[in-house]
Design an enzyme around this catalytic site. Sequence first.
Site: not given
Ligand SMILES: Cc1cc2nc3c(=O)[nH]c(=O)nc-3n(C[C@H](O)[C@H](O)[C@H](O)COP(=O)(O)O)c2cc1C
Length: 415
Positions: A312, A126, A288, A150, A176
């Site tokens: 997300h 990430s 994404k 990002y 993303t």
């Molecule tokens: C705490 C948290 C932090 C996240 N940080 C990022 C991130 O830094 N970059 C990103 O593209 N997606 C981020 N996401 C989204 C995840 O990549 C992913 O799309 C998402 O967790 C999928 O949903 P689910 O966890 O309900 O299956 C984050 C999600 C959570 C829960």
Amino acid sequence: MRGIDRQRGIYLRGVSGSKPRVPTDATKLEERADGQMSPEAFAYIAGGAGSGATMRANRAAFERRRILPRMLRDVSERDTSVELFGRRLASPFLLAPIGVSEMADPGADVAVARAAATEGVPMVISSQASKPMEEIAEALGDTPRWFQLYWSTEDELVASFAARAEACGCEAIVITLDTTLLGWRTHDLDLAYLPFLRGKGIAQYTSDPVFNRLVAEHGKGPAGGGGPADAAKPKPTPAAIATLLALRRAKVSRAQVQRFINIYSRPSLTWEHLAFLRERTKLPILLKGICDPADAQRAIDLGMDGIVVSNHGGRQVDGAVATLDALPGVVAAVEGRIPVLMDSGIRTGADMFKALALGATAVLLGRPWVYGLAIAGEAGVREVIQNFDADFDLTLGLSGCTSISEVDPSRLVAS
Ligand SMILES: Cc1cc2nc3c(=O)[nH]c(=O)nc-3n(C[C@H](O)[C@H](O)[C@H](O)COP(=O)(O)O)c2cc1C
């Protein structure tokens, strides 16, 4: 076979009285993780945007589809592997990019990387990781890694991140798109808690030479620089002093935090910007956050190499379409030209089966691995991976399939 081995191992250990410390049930997994984290950490990880409608929709979309198992098909040998960007993955999933994992465990992304390496599951690093990508990459060894970007307001920083990602062996860049603004996250708002303001989850930035040069240059500008974070000088309360001490412990300066807040994301991002990265890297680029088939078509027109259908995890647009509902439209628009991955709401092997049946090449596993990390660190992530993998392997066989190519829309019915 992996599924049977995992299952037997758990039952056999039970004979000696031992039960899994990381629950195999997704709901219990989340509940147990809740007990291991601060209220702020759990809210940040488990919470979604607004009323939580998108998170519920993500799950409901899986519930609305049912697997139609076929019988008597000799499923003693099963092959769960898929090909993705020239790599053969043992099972069609990767660890989703999740920022600020230090809130779940101090080992953070390095612990996750070790677990991914032991289990042979690719990791998407990430932009908001708690450790620099180089440290994560080292812990991954030979295990494939991608970098999630990002898009900053500073193109130079975008180029620097991409170059670092290439240098530390990332095999793809995932941009993303759905977080050019932070969603209205009621859980975090009610706790008035944003980890980045406490210096958490900004390690890619504080370890970046371009970012640190921008911080230094900014300090020389007109007092404060006038950005939004500069306007919010904290009152010297005990909480503010504790935050400053935490920043010092993390070796993060207030200037770095302020600069980060002002530049980490670019709300003015458009399709035209993608050429900047396309010209600078030979790595496959995935987008994404795509849910609209027209956006998928546009991604292909601009030379993108893959799509991640994602909302997300329901953290951005409250009331957005469930990703499993969006997936068939995107798959139809893409017509097999590039891989389509998906995430958001995937909790079980059956969920992964349904996503593949609707045309996903692979999925990203999100919150469950963070919950494993919170419960038992690196070992906890390993257990979550093993359980997910075993569940999928058994679901595949019990549905009458022996390979991923047999998992198609005919295997699903509407409930
Ligand atoms: C705490 C948290 C932090 C996240 N940080 C990022 C991130 O830094 N970059 C990103 O593209 N997606 C981020 N996401 C989204 C995840 O990549 C992913 O799309 C998402 O967790 C999928 O949903 P689910 O966890 O309900 O299956 C984050 C999600 C959570 C829960």
